[in-house]
Design a protein around this motif. Structure first.
Motif, PDB file in Angstrom:
ATOM      1  N   THR A 370       1.032  13.211   0.678  1.00  8.16           N
ATOM      2  CA  THR A 370       0.862  11.758   0.652  1.00  8.16           C
ATOM      3  C   THR A 370       1.887  11.130  -0.305  1.00  8.16           C
ATOM      4  N   ILE A 371       1.501  10.971  -1.565  1.00 10.80           N
ATOM      5  CA  ILE A 371       2.386  10.238  -2.476  1.00 10.80           C
ATOM      6  C   ILE A 371       3.702  10.968  -2.729  1.00 10.80           C
ATOM      7  N   ASN A 372       3.695  12.304  -2.769  1.00  9.38           N
ATOM      8  CA  ASN A 372       4.942  13.032  -3.009  1.00  9.38           C
ATOM      9  C   ASN A 372       5.901  12.903  -1.838  1.00  9.38           C
ATOM     10  N   SER A 373       5.379  13.066  -0.622  1.00  4.02           N
ATOM     11  CA  SER A 373       6.236  12.938   0.557  1.00  4.02           C
ATOM     12  C   SER A 373       6.779  11.511   0.677  1.00  4.02           C
ATOM     13  N   ALA A 374       5.952  10.529   0.317  1.00  5.25           N
ATOM     14  CA  ALA A 374       6.429   9.143   0.336  1.00  5.25           C
ATOM     15  C   ALA A 374       7.552   8.932  -0.674  1.00  5.25           C
ATOM     16  N   LYS A 375       7.451   9.579  -1.829  1.00  2.06           N
ATOM     17  CA  LYS A 375       8.522   9.468  -2.831  1.00  2.06           C
ATOM     18  C   LYS A 375       9.815  10.100  -2.327  1.00  2.06           C
ATOM     19  N   LEU A 376       9.713  11.253  -1.674  1.00  2.00           N
ATOM     20  CA  LEU A 376      10.902  11.890  -1.119  1.00  2.00           C
ATOM     21  C   LEU A 376      11.623  10.952  -0.155  1.00  2.00           C
ATOM     22  N   LEU A 377      10.863  10.240   0.663  1.00  2.00           N
ATOM     23  CA  LEU A 377      11.455   9.327   1.642  1.00  2.00           C
ATOM     24  C   LEU A 377      11.804   7.965   1.041  1.00  2.00           C
ATOM     25  N   LYS A 378      11.536   7.786  -0.268  1.00  3.07           N
ATOM     26  CA  LYS A 378      11.753   6.514  -0.956  1.00  3.07           C
ATOM     27  C   LYS A 378      10.934   5.405  -0.299  1.00  3.07           C
ATOM     28  N   MET A 379       9.714   5.770   0.090  1.00  2.00           N
ATOM     29  CA  MET A 379       8.796   4.828   0.734  1.00  2.00           C
ATOM     30  C   MET A 379       7.481   4.737  -0.039  1.00  2.00           C
ATOM     31  N   ASP A 380       7.519   5.066  -1.319  1.00  2.00           N
ATOM     32  CA  ASP A 380       6.286   5.153  -2.096  1.00  2.00           C
ATOM     33  C   ASP A 380       5.724   3.798  -2.506  1.00  2.00           C
ATOM     34  N   THR A 381       6.368   2.702  -2.139  1.00  2.00           N
ATOM     35  CA  THR A 381       5.761   1.383  -2.320  1.00  2.00           C
ATOM     36  C   THR A 381       5.148   0.871  -1.020  1.00  2.00           C
ATOM     37  N   GLN A 382       5.214   1.692   0.030  1.00  2.00           N
ATOM     38  CA  GLN A 382       4.685   1.269   1.334  1.00  2.00           C
ATOM     39  C   GLN A 382       3.799   2.313   2.008  1.00  2.00           C
ATOM     40  N   LEU A 383       4.034   3.586   1.702  1.00  2.00           N
ATOM     41  CA  LEU A 383       3.316   4.671   2.368  1.00  2.00           C
ATOM     42  C   LEU A 383       2.716   5.623   1.338  1.00  2.00           C
ATOM     43  N   GLY A 384       1.711   6.388   1.759  1.00  2.00           N
ATOM     44  CA  GLY A 384       1.188   7.470   0.943  1.00  2.00           C
ATOM     45  C   GLY A 384      -0.061   7.171   0.155  1.00  2.00           C
ATOM     46  N   GLN A 385      -0.521   5.916   0.172  1.00  2.00           N
ATOM     47  CA  GLN A 385      -1.760   5.556  -0.515  1.00  2.00           C
ATOM     48  C   GLN A 385      -2.516   4.506   0.286  1.00  2.00           C
ATOM     49  N   ILE A 386      -3.819   4.443   0.070  1.00  2.00           N
ATOM     50  CA  ILE A 386      -4.609   3.306   0.556  1.00  2.00           C
ATOM     51  C   ILE A 386      -4.619   2.298  -0.581  1.00  2.00           C
ATOM     52  N   LYS A 387      -3.763   1.302  -0.450  1.00  2.00           N
ATOM     53  CA  LYS A 387      -3.517   0.389  -1.565  1.00  2.00           C
ATOM     54  C   LYS A 387      -3.052  -0.956  -1.016  1.00  2.00           C
ATOM     55  N   THR A 388      -3.400  -2.015  -1.690  1.00  2.00           N
ATOM     56  CA  THR A 388      -2.984  -3.349  -1.258  1.00  2.00           C
ATOM     57  C   THR A 388      -1.463  -3.431  -1.164  1.00  2.00           C
ATOM     58  N   GLY A 389      -0.984  -3.958  -0.044  1.00  2.00           N
ATOM     59  CA  GLY A 389       0.447  -4.092   0.193  1.00  2.00           C
ATOM     60  C   GLY A 389       1.048  -2.913   0.927  1.00  2.00           C
ATOM     61  N   PHE A 390       0.291  -1.845   1.110  1.00  2.00           N
ATOM     62  CA  PHE A 390       0.773  -0.650   1.804  1.00  2.00           C
ATOM     63  C   PHE A 390       0.438  -0.735   3.297  1.00  2.00           C
ATOM     64  N   ALA A 391       1.188   0.030   4.081  1.00  2.00           N
ATOM     65  CA  ALA A 391       0.897   0.124   5.510  1.00  2.00           C
ATOM     66  C   ALA A 391      -0.505   0.695   5.718  1.00  2.00           C
ATOM     67  N   ALA A 392      -1.185   0.183   6.715  1.00  2.00           N
ATOM     68  CA  ALA A 392      -2.539   0.654   7.019  1.00  2.00           C
ATOM     69  C   ALA A 392      -2.470   1.929   7.860  1.00  2.00           C
ATOM     70  N   ASP A 393      -1.940   2.979   7.230  1.00  2.00           N
ATOM     71  CA  ASP A 393      -1.942   4.325   7.803  1.00  2.00           C
ATOM     72  C   ASP A 393      -3.112   5.055   7.167  1.00  2.00           C
ATOM     73  N   ILE A 394      -4.207   5.191   7.904  1.00  2.00           N
ATOM     74  CA  ILE A 394      -5.472   5.663   7.337  1.00  2.00           C
ATOM     75  C   ILE A 394      -6.133   6.658   8.290  1.00  2.00           C
ATOM     76  N   ILE A 395      -6.628   7.749   7.731  1.00  2.00           N
ATOM     77  CA  ILE A 395      -7.430   8.688   8.510  1.00  2.00           C
ATOM     78  C   ILE A 395      -8.814   8.778   7.888  1.00  2.00           C
ATOM     79  N   ALA A 396      -9.755   9.343   8.634  1.00  2.00           N
ATOM     80  CA  ALA A 396     -11.098   9.569   8.100  1.00  2.00           C
ATOM     81  C   ALA A 396     -11.531  10.988   8.427  1.00  2.00           C
ATOM     82  N   VAL A 397     -12.223  11.608   7.478  1.00  2.00           N
ATOM     83  CA  VAL A 397     -12.673  12.993   7.641  1.00  2.00           C
ATOM     84  C   VAL A 397     -14.153  13.095   7.310  1.00  2.00           C
ATOM     85  N   LYS A 398     -14.748  14.228   7.673  1.00  2.00           N
ATOM     86  CA  LYS A 398     -16.203  14.368   7.602  1.00  2.00           C
ATOM     87  C   LYS A 398     -16.722  14.766   6.222  1.00  2.00           C
TER      88      LYS A 398
END
Length: 425
Positions: A370-398
């Motif tokens: 999540t956050i590490n891969s986003a940092k590698l891609l220089k996308m850590d202000t948009q991807l890799g977390q559920i956070k305000t201002g980030f893309a709504a890329d969200i999964i759910a697990v049991k």
């Protein structure tokens, strides 16, 4: 009078358009804060135009006519997972001899099929590190245009390599005079090949610094490119702000690639103390595919893998896992990379339990994807977390993945950019 009626009509149209603006609300049993490792209970996430605009706890949304409320009362939310080493054009169940006859259009169709499968497994972002004919770049563009379904893709074009090396094709007779399209010998030829990849749409670059497991006639640990060649590749790519991945099993190739400034080293099988120290000093990410060994050694022969390649896998597997454990203990930066295509696409998450088995905590394994891969891609202000201002890329697990990492192997809910692509409830 006519002007007044026209003005009133325009105002009503604007008001109607404003009132029909749809917002999506997502609520669940809990949510994982992947940065701090906390489990947040009863989250309510507001999503507008594919972006997270608000996160609250123990709240119920006030819905207007067109708003949607997705309720997952028994599930735990996670940011979409990210795999930094996939090959979407390749199918491990197809014999390698048969793959030689596949056209680039056929590869692109395969990639589109596997892209959808990967997204449905919970991986909303991948980096495809090499494909012939710019096939995955076409798939990426098709996904972005809405023509097909798949994850966000950072796509390298053909992998760069030396003549006769791991990224060349050594399986055809000399009279055919075939050379893989990524082959480039010498610093200037390598620069030209980077420029060519960028010209045709690559937003990542990958080169082969050492021999590999699945090529013919290469020694898995032997360095291929010189420092000067690697530096030329890295400098050319970095001038265009593209991340560079170096395939490197052998120790000297790993060290040389790190010194040349690569962003990530793939496989990193034969690490020594100096290589680990260099990775820490340079801030280089390691992407180590420690899951696929069992699949290769169990199914490789029936899938047409040569004995030469199986022997090299036997040489690499334990050493790579030992290197992984040592790198984790030393605090080297890690991303999640599986080499999907060596095993079936969609099984990417099976690597998480291996990462925990060989030294990571559950949180570290999740952060790698999540956050590490986003940092590698220089996308850590948009991807890799559920956070305000980030893309709504969200999964759910049991279950709570911080306690049961294997829950990530069966993802019933997948959202990318606010759009639900899977909801098996």
């Amino acid at each position: 009078m006519k002007k007044q009626l026209l003005s009133t009509s325009i105002a009503l149209l604007c008001l109607t358009a404003f009132n029909t603006h749809a917002v999506t609300y997502l609520s669940a049993k809990a949510m994982v804060d992947v940065k701090d490792g906390k489990l947040i209970k009863s989250p309510l996430i507001t999503i507008d135009d594919g972006v997270i605009t608000n996160i609250e706890q123990n709240k119920k949304p006030t819905l207007t006519k067109d708003d949607k409320h997705i309720q997952l009362p028994d599930l735990t939310l996670m940011p979409g997972l990210m795999d930094m080493h996939v090959h979407l054009t390749s199918d491990p169940t197809v014999p390698r001899s048969e793959r030689l006859g596949q056209s680039v259009p056929r590869m692109a169709i395969k990639a589109a099929h596997f892209a959808k499968k990967t997204l449905e497994a919970g991986f909303t972002t991948v980096r495809n590190v090499g494909a012939e004919g710019y096939s995955v770049i076409a798939v990426r563009d098709g996904i972005n245009a809405g023509d097909i379904v798949g994850p966000r893709i950072w796509a390298a074009g053909p992998s760069l390599g030396i003549t006769g090396g791991h990224c060349d094709n050594n399986r055809l007779p000399p009279e055919l005079k075939y050379t893989s399209s990524g082959v480039a010998d010498g610093p200037w030829a390598a620069r030209i090949k980077v420029r060519e990849n960028i010209k045709y749409g690559a937003n990542a670059i990958k080169f082969c610094a050492t021999g590999g497991v699945f090529s013919k006639g290469t020694k898995v640990g032997a360095q291929q490119y010189s420092f000067e060649e690697m530096k030329a590749i890295v400098d050319e790519a970095h001038m265009r702000d593209l991340p560079v991945a170096a395939h490197a099993h052998g120790t000297s190739g790993i060290k040389t690639a790190i010194k040349a400034g690569v962003d990530s080293v793939e496989h990193a099988s034969f690490l020594d103390d100096e290589a680990i120290a260099l990775a820490k000093e340079h801030g280089t990410w390691l992407s180590m595919d420690i899951y696929n060994t069992e699949y290769t050694l169990t199914y490789g022969e029936q899938n047409g893998v040569d004995e030469e390649n199986l022997n090299k896998e036997r040489q690499v597997s334990k050493r790579q896992r030992d290197s992984f454990s040592r790198a984790v203990k030393a605090g080297v930066k890690m991303v999640f990379g599986t080499d999907a295509a060596i095993y079936p696409h969609g099984d990417n998450a099976k690597q998480f339990s291996r990462m925990v088995e060989f030294g990571m905590t559950e949180l570290q394994a999740i952060q790698a994807s999540t956050i590490n891969s986003a940092k590698l891609l220089k996308m850590d202000t948009q991807l890799g977390q559920i956070k305000t201002g980030f893309a709504a890329d969200i999964i759910a697990v049991k279950a709570n993945p911080l306690k049961s990492i294997k829950t990530l192997e069966a993802v019933p809910f997948v959202m990318k950019a606010g759009v639900v692509y899977k909801n098996q409830l």
